[in-house]
Write an enzyme that holds these catalytic residues in place. Structure first.
Site, PDB file in Angstrom:
ATOM      1  CD  GLU A   1     -38.211  18.552  -0.790  1.00  6.02           C
ATOM      2  OE1 GLU A   1     -37.141  17.945  -0.907  1.00  6.02           O
ATOM      3  OE2 GLU A   1     -38.970  18.789  -1.749  1.00  6.02           O
TER       4      GLU A   1
ATOM      5  CD  GLN B   1     -39.112  14.053  -2.597  1.00  2.30           C
ATOM      6  OE1 GLN B   1     -39.547  13.627  -3.665  1.00  2.30           O
ATOM      7  NE2 GLN B   1     -38.570  15.244  -2.462  1.00  2.30           N
TER       8      GLN B   1
ATOM      9  CD  GLU C   1     -31.424  29.594  -9.899  1.00  8.91           C
ATOM     10  OE1 GLU C   1     -30.284  30.089  -9.862  1.00  8.91           O
ATOM     11  OE2 GLU C   1     -31.694  28.487  -9.374  1.00  8.91           O
TER      12      GLU C   1
ATOM     13  CB  SER D   1     -35.544  15.000  -9.042  1.00 11.78           C
ATOM     14  OG  SER D   1     -35.883  16.163  -8.321  1.00 11.78           O
TER      15      SER D   1
END
Length: 400
Positions: free
Chosen positions: A239, A121, A366, A124
């Site tokens: 994921e 995949q 985060e 990013s």
């Protein structure tokens, strides 16, 4: 309600156990090679166990999610035999099954299920990591083909994959979340360049991928045009469930067992401080398994994984950080260094070194906390300065 009788469950469980006894290795033995994993998946597909809940016409087992639960439980008693395929099977496969059309499913699912092909995949980018919606790779329609240009980074196993799922910007005049689409990409297509990223453990699991005028057939659009963010969100949920729930057919404690073995070897197992640390890991992994089982139960009910998947993913990251701290206390430098001449004895060290990626891969800690706060706890969202602004009017990443 259950559709399987106790006899059905017992018979199917025996089939799964017989298969794993034949084709898998018990925990504690050497990690199966990539070729071993492909052979295992081919055999599992032949037995109807590689894609248990997927339709037979697309290469699956044609069974229910109740069967899948039993299969996961049995697999959990053995060494994980398909770890290299966690993205291909845990993310790309369910996405193709849920959003692909019949032609796409017929063309790709059987080979994916059997391990004949591997998928990656590509989300990013250098300027779009945690904020994936800021991605700048673009795909423009030219007659019967899409033309893809841009760059992806941290693409796991791109160098071993035959196909990939890529998200690109198809309408820069819309707000950043709205003008995205998802495509099926042949990784051997002209214009695709894959460059390995060298890791701290000496491997190259991740890659940079560059696209230069890559031509994609028009019918390789996955899902609807400009619906890429919806699909990307669903895929990220798959994921996080795949990462946070790996090997989660039952309650298990693999990190505890790893550290317990290290403590035995170093003679520190009777140290009360070490025993306390081990029990903390044991309790954390037990809780993580239960969260993963709840997520699996939601999928069994026919739901796409929700934001609860971030709980397991975040908890897995916390366990990895704690594991590294304990390993260093128990084994010292030998927990991260090994004799290069004895590569077979480096499994524990590689696990410790690779724990650094756990708080980044699949979304940073985060980001997981933001998702949990916003979508699970209902807390106010962070301020968004680009809300409602067309993407081509924003300044993100390298965009002027």
């Amino acid at each position: 309600m259950s559709t399987m009788t106790e006899t059905d469950v017992a018979e199917f469980r025996k089939k799964c156990v017989d298969f794993m006894d034949t084709y898998a290795v018990k925990s504690g033995n050497a990690m199966p090679s990539f070729e071993d994993q492909k052979a295992y998946l081919a055999a599992a597909a032949g037995a109807g166990l590689a894609g248990v809940p997927f339709a037979e016409e697309f290469g699956g087992g044609g069974l229910t999610l109740e069967h899948e639960k039993v299969w996961r439980e049995v697999k959990g008693n053995y060494r994980m035999m398909d770890s290299e395929f966690i993205i291909s099977h845990g993310m790309c496969l369910p996405m193709l099954n849920e959003y692909g059309n019949d032609e796409q499913k017929t063309a790709y699912m059987a080979d994916m299920i059997s391990g004949k092909t591997m998928w990656c995949q590509m989300f990013s980018e250098p300027g779009a990591g945690s904020d994936v919606a800021s991605l700048q790779s673009k795909c423009e329609l030219d007659g019967d083909e899409w033309i893809l240009n841009g760059q992806k980074v941290w693409t796991t196993l791109a160098h071993k994959s035959q196909y990939g799922v890529v998200v690109a910007r198809t309408d820069p005049e819309q707000v950043k979340h709205a003008g995205l689409s998802m495509f099926i990409l042949d990784m051997a297509a002209p214009g695709v360049e894959i460059r390995p990223i060298h890791q701290i453990d000496g491997g190259s699991h991740f890659n940079e991928v560059f696209f230069t005028d890559v031509r994609i057939p028009k019918d390789h659009l996955l899902g609807e045009y400009n619906a890429g963010w919806k699909l990307a969100t669903a895929m990220l949920m798959y994921e996080r469930v795949a990462i946070g729930g790996a090997g989660s057919g039952k309650i298990n404690q693999p990190t505890y067992k790893l550290l317990k073995s290290a403590a035995e070897e170093s003679g520190k197992l009777q140290d009360p401080v070490v025993r306390d640390q081990l029990m903390k890991i044991y309790a954390m992994e037990t809780t993580k398994s239960m969260v993963a089982m709840r997520n699996n139960a939601e999928q069994k009910a026919g739901k796409t994984p929700g934001p609860g998947g971030s709980l397991g993913k975040l908890f897995g990251s916390n366990i990895a950080w704690k594991m590294r701290e304990i390993a260093l206390e128990i084994a010292g430098m030998s927990s991260i260094a090994w004799d290069p001449a004895d590569a077979s004895g480096a499994e524990r060290q590689r696990i410790v070194l690779n724990s650094f990626q756990s708080s980044i891969a699949g979304g940073t800690d985060e980001i997981q906390r933001n998702i949990i706060g916003d979508r699970v706890l209902g807390l106010p969202r962070d301020i968004s300065v680009d809300k409602g602004v067309p993407f081509n009017q924003t300044k993100v990443g390298t965009q002027a």
